[in-house]
Design a protein around this motif. Sequence first.
Motif, short mmCIF file in Angstrom:
data_model
loop_
_atom_site.label_atom_id
_atom_site.label_comp_id
_atom_site.label_asym_id
_atom_site.label_seq_id
_atom_site.Cartn_x
_atom_site.Cartn_y
_atom_site.Cartn_z
N GLU A 3 0.84 -1.19 0.00
CA GLU A 3 0.00 0.00 0.00
C GLU A 3 0.87 1.24 0.00
OE1 GLU A 3 -3.56 0.47 0.05
OE2 GLU A 3 -3.16 -1.49 -0.79
N PRO A 9 -5.19 0.27 3.78
CA PRO A 9 -5.73 -0.92 3.11
C PRO A 9 -7.26 -0.91 3.14
CG PRO A 9 -3.95 -1.51 4.60
CD PRO A 9 -4.28 -0.07 4.88
N THR A 54 -8.18 -4.16 -1.36
CA THR A 54 -6.83 -4.73 -1.35
C THR A 54 -6.77 -6.07 -0.61
OG1 THR A 54 -6.30 -3.40 0.59
CG2 THR A 54 -5.69 -2.51 -1.56
N ILE A 80 -6.20 -8.99 -5.49
CA ILE A 80 -6.73 -8.91 -4.14
C ILE A 80 -6.28 -10.12 -3.32
CG2 ILE A 80 -8.83 -8.77 -2.73
CD1 ILE A 80 -10.25 -7.58 -5.18
#
Length: 221
Positions: A3, A9, A54, A80
């Motif tokens: 990230e 996230p 995510t 993902i």
Amino acid sequence: MAESADRHPRIGVIDDHEISILGVEHMLSTADDLEFAGGAPTVDDLLATTHGVTLAVLDLRLPDGSSPRANVEALHAHGIDTLVYTSAEDPFLVRSAASADVLGVVRKSSPAAVVLEAIRTAARGESVPTMDWAAAIDADESFVVDLSPRQREVLELYASGESAARVAELTYLAVDTVNMYLDRIRVKYANAGRPAKTKTDLYKRAVEDGFLPMPRRDPAS
């Protein structure tokens, strides 16, 4: 999945029980380093309605009959990562998900602090070392039967209801060859301690290993 420093996230929840989605949403509301992105009853619904996810918090038994392995692979295709969130009542489903490279497995019965920390760890792209996941991985070699692509094709067709003659027609094989494949498949399952003597047994094994979708549940149940 890494990230950027200025973005938390985003967590999506896939569960056909609204109370489970609301529970995770509430847990995430107490964390200032995680963001609830949304929830849906199936992977397809989440991907269609929620963007920027995510990490997916995934239940194993969903109303569309999809297999855990197929769901994890679909999420991976969209970049993902996946954390399994389950009551863990069916070890076959847990093992199927574990074999698809999830980051971990956490029980719904775990304390909220444990679930939240598992989500936080998985959101960093790190493995979540729980006993359920470790047991699934340890059992994986004896559980998941290694089928060749051709054997898998024959199993999928035959276990889904086709006759050996129809499988032969669809695969351009001789009926004797199809029966030979089925015999070899049965031997492999027997050697793994998961006998499949009947066609119904083969169907069960195909579902357990994610080769066929799970039966759809009655919405009223």
